[in-house]
Design a protein around this motif. Structure first.
Motif, PDB file in Angstrom:
ATOM      1  N   LEU A 206      -5.970   5.442 -12.201  1.00 13.58           N
ATOM      2  CA  LEU A 206      -5.623   4.024 -12.308  1.00 13.58           C
ATOM      3  C   LEU A 206      -4.957   3.528 -11.031  1.00 13.58           C
ATOM      4  O   LEU A 206      -5.218   2.394 -10.586  1.00 13.58           O
ATOM      5  N   THR A 207      -4.108   4.356 -10.431  1.00 11.79           N
ATOM      6  CA  THR A 207      -3.472   3.960  -9.168  1.00 11.79           C
ATOM      7  C   THR A 207      -4.492   3.878  -8.053  1.00 11.79           C
ATOM      8  O   THR A 207      -4.411   3.001  -7.172  1.00 11.79           O
TER       9      THR A 207
ATOM     10  N   LEU B 229       4.254  -5.020 -10.788  1.00 13.45           N
ATOM     11  CA  LEU B 229       3.637  -5.347 -12.078  1.00 13.45           C
ATOM     12  C   LEU B 229       2.406  -4.471 -12.323  1.00 13.45           C
ATOM     13  O   LEU B 229       2.194  -3.988 -13.452  1.00 13.45           O
ATOM     14  N   ALA B 230       1.615  -4.262 -11.271  1.00 12.02           N
ATOM     15  CA  ALA B 230       0.432  -3.411 -11.406  1.00 12.02           C
ATOM     16  C   ALA B 230       0.826  -1.974 -11.747  1.00 12.02           C
ATOM     17  O   ALA B 230       0.178  -1.312 -12.578  1.00 12.02           O
TER      18      ALA B 230
ATOM     19  N   PHE C 242       3.995  10.564  -6.503  1.00  9.95           N
ATOM     20  CA  PHE C 242       4.965  10.938  -7.529  1.00  9.95           C
ATOM     21  C   PHE C 242       4.260  11.536  -8.750  1.00  9.95           C
ATOM     22  O   PHE C 242       4.659  12.585  -9.272  1.00  9.95           O
ATOM     23  N   ALA C 243       3.193  10.869  -9.204  1.00  8.22           N
ATOM     24  CA  ALA C 243       2.434  11.373 -10.348  1.00  8.22           C
ATOM     25  C   ALA C 243       1.747  12.695 -10.019  1.00  8.22           C
ATOM     26  O   ALA C 243       1.743  13.626 -10.841  1.00  8.22           O
ATOM     27  N   ASP C 244       1.171  12.793  -8.824  1.00 10.97           N
ATOM     28  CA  ASP C 244       0.496  14.040  -8.421  1.00 10.97           C
ATOM     29  C   ASP C 244       1.479  15.199  -8.314  1.00 10.97           C
ATOM     30  O   ASP C 244       1.141  16.340  -8.635  1.00 10.97           O
ATOM     31  N   THR C 245       2.691  14.921  -7.842  1.00 10.43           N
ATOM     32  CA  THR C 245       3.693  15.980  -7.699  1.00 10.43           C
ATOM     33  C   THR C 245       4.107  16.528  -9.057  1.00 10.43           C
ATOM     34  O   THR C 245       4.186  17.753  -9.258  1.00 10.43           O
ATOM     35  N   ILE C 246       4.368  15.629 -10.008  1.00 15.58           N
ATOM     36  CA  ILE C 246       4.716  16.084 -11.357  1.00 15.58           C
ATOM     37  C   ILE C 246       3.556  16.853 -11.982  1.00 15.58           C
ATOM     38  O   ILE C 246       3.743  17.903 -12.614  1.00 15.58           O
ATOM     39  N   GLN C 247       2.349  16.334 -11.794  1.00 16.44           N
ATOM     40  CA  GLN C 247       1.167  17.007 -12.328  1.00 16.44           C
ATOM     41  C   GLN C 247       0.997  18.390 -11.728  1.00 16.44           C
ATOM     42  O   GLN C 247       0.638  19.355 -12.422  1.00 16.44           O
ATOM     43  N   MET C 248       1.281  18.532 -10.426  1.00 20.81           N
ATOM     44  CA  MET C 248       1.148  19.825  -9.763  1.00 20.81           C
ATOM     45  C   MET C 248       2.163  20.835 -10.287  1.00 20.81           C
ATOM     46  O   MET C 248       1.846  22.015 -10.497  1.00 20.81           O
ATOM     47  N   VAL C 249       3.391  20.364 -10.521  1.00 21.20           N
ATOM     48  CA  VAL C 249       4.429  21.256 -11.060  1.00 21.20           C
ATOM     49  C   VAL C 249       4.045  21.746 -12.452  1.00 21.20           C
ATOM     50  O   VAL C 249       4.133  22.942 -12.764  1.00 21.20           O
ATOM     51  N   LEU C 250       3.587  20.826 -13.302  1.00 22.52           N
ATOM     52  CA  LEU C 250       3.201  21.205 -14.662  1.00 22.52           C
ATOM     53  C   LEU C 250       1.977  22.116 -14.665  1.00 22.52           C
ATOM     54  O   LEU C 250       1.922  23.087 -15.432  1.00 22.52           O
ATOM     55  N   SER C 251       1.010  21.820 -13.814  1.00 25.43           N
ATOM     56  CA  SER C 251      -0.194  22.654 -13.742  1.00 25.43           C
ATOM     57  C   SER C 251       0.136  24.059 -13.278  1.00 25.43           C
ATOM     58  O   SER C 251      -0.396  25.043 -13.813  1.00 25.43           O
TER      59      SER C 251
ATOM     60  N   CYS D 237       0.823  -1.208   0.000  1.00 27.04           N
ATOM     61  CA  CYS D 237       0.000   0.000   0.000  1.00 27.04           C
ATOM     62  C   CYS D 237       0.860   1.263   0.000  1.00 27.04           C
ATOM     63  O   CYS D 237       0.486   2.275  -0.624  1.00 27.04           O
ATOM     64  N   TYR D 238       2.028   1.221   0.636  1.00 31.08           N
ATOM     65  CA  TYR D 238       2.911   2.394   0.649  1.00 31.08           C
ATOM     66  C   TYR D 238       3.649   2.556  -0.679  1.00 31.08           C
ATOM     67  O   TYR D 238       3.947   3.675  -1.088  1.00 31.08           O
ATOM     68  N   VAL D 239       3.929   1.436  -1.353  1.00 29.58           N
ATOM     69  CA  VAL D 239       4.533   1.516  -2.687  1.00 29.58           C
ATOM     70  C   VAL D 239       3.551   2.156  -3.664  1.00 29.58           C
ATOM     71  O   VAL D 239       3.924   3.004  -4.485  1.00 29.58           O
ATOM     72  N   LEU D 240       2.287   1.767  -3.570  1.00 36.62           N
ATOM     73  CA  LEU D 240       1.254   2.375  -4.412  1.00 36.62           C
ATOM     74  C   LEU D 240       1.065   3.848  -4.073  1.00 36.62           C
ATOM     75  O   LEU D 240       0.853   4.684  -4.969  1.00 36.62           O
ATOM     76  N   LEU D 241       1.137   4.174  -2.801  1.00 38.22           N
ATOM     77  CA  LEU D 241       1.024   5.577  -2.391  1.00 38.22           C
ATOM     78  C   LEU D 241       2.165   6.404  -2.968  1.00 38.22           C
ATOM     79  O   LEU D 241       1.959   7.541  -3.407  1.00 38.22           O
TER      80      LEU D 241
END
Length: 312
Positions: free
Chosen positions: A111-112, A141-142, A68-77, A59-63
């Motif tokens: 998806l995550t 894998l997921a 990570f995706a949200d942080t990149i998205q926030m920087v770009l936004s 669960c922490y790996v998924l978090l």
């Protein structure tokens, strides 16, 4: 005539000064808030990689993948927001690169959330099989599948974009601010964008809702830990809210584009700032809120780092 010209010049300078003041007035608090959120996200990412217990728990790996995706998205936004607020127009290639990268990370979040919801569902409904199903290898894998699906979406968008006859344009310089909407060149790109968005979010909504219902049913069983089931149920409900907010962000660009056509710059900047905070930043605030505050293991370490490593 010599008396009128200076007054017009002063009036124009006054409007320009007011415009700059409006940009600073609305952009500074939002940029500051975004920087604070980025600092919290960065701290949580560091925490999740610094402890073996976090690196070896699914669960922490998924978090980590979600943050990570949200942080990149926030920087770009935030970058696109500042470019739009300052009325800086990019070329189609530069804007296309930024938007495609934003689309990649935007698709990662829902998806995550689906994978995280299924992991919590298995933890409550099949506790004896959880350790054998939710392994680090299966989790990795997921995550690979999640990134592959989102990358495939970007690849298809890129093909549709390259098929457009750019030589028919007067110039590669964009006439509007950089966002996803101006890059939907042609009906095929527009139809694909709408179809992909609805398929992803409807599928994700059904998956999270079914997980929530399954946990509710399992909570009535005598063999289920009531406290754990109640906590997981609250987490899934927050995931559903987060998914809804992420869906609302997909209408941000077309809504802003239509508003910019009918309003003056100052009014547009005010409404644009409100929409940006409510539709773009808000969904990215929930991940630190859900796990950074509710999870006892992360909360203690997070407060330690945020308080400059002073033990409370």
């Amino acid at each position: 005539m010599s008396n009128i010209t200076p007054s017009k010049t002063n009036f124009t300078v006054g409007l320009q000064y007011r415009g700059i003041l409006e940009v600073l007035l609305f952009s500074a608090p939002i940029t500051t808030s975004c920087c604070v959120l980025l600092f919290i996200n960065g701290t949580m990412l560091h925490i999740l990689r610094s402890k073996a217990v976090f690196r070896e728990t699914a669960c922490y790996v998924l978090l980590y993948n979600l943050l990570f995706a949200d942080t990149i998205q926030m920087v770009l936004s935030q970058l696109l927001y500042l470019l739009a607020a300052c009325r800086i127009r990019l070329t189609y290639p530069v804007c296309g690169f930024l938007v495609m990268l934003a689309n990649l990370t935007t698709g990662i979040s829902p998806l995550t959330l689906v994978v995280m919801s299924l992991e919590r569902y298995i933890a409550v409904c099949y506790p004896l099989r959880h350790a054998s199903i939710i392994t680090i290898r299966n989790t990795a894998l997921a995550i690979i599948i999640v990134w592959a699906v989102s990358s495939l979406n970007v690849f298809i968008r890129l093909i549709l974009l390259l098929n457009f006859q750019f030589e028919d344009l007067e110039s590669l310089q964009m006439k509007d601010f950089c966002s996803n909407t101006p890059l939907l060149l042609g009906p095929m790109s527009d139809h694909y964008d709408k179809a992909y968005t609805w398929v992803i979010f409807v599928s994700a909504g059904v998956a999270v809702t079914c997980s929530y219902i399954g946990v509710m049913i399992a909570a009535t069983s005598a063999s289920t830990d009531k406290a754990s089931a109640r906590k997981v149920r609250s987490t899934l409900l927050l995931h559903l809210i987060q998914l809804g907010l992420s869906l609302s962000s997909t209408i941000h660009d077309p809504l802003v584009t239509e508003i910019s056509k009918v309003l003056d710059r100052v009014t547009f900047l005010r409404i644009y700032s409100i929409l940006y905070v409510s539709m773009i930043l808000s969904p990215r605030c929930l991940s630190p809120l859900i796990y950074g505050i509710r999870d006892q293991m992360i909360r203690a370490i997070l407060m330690y780092h945020l308080c400059c490593r002073v033990k409370l």
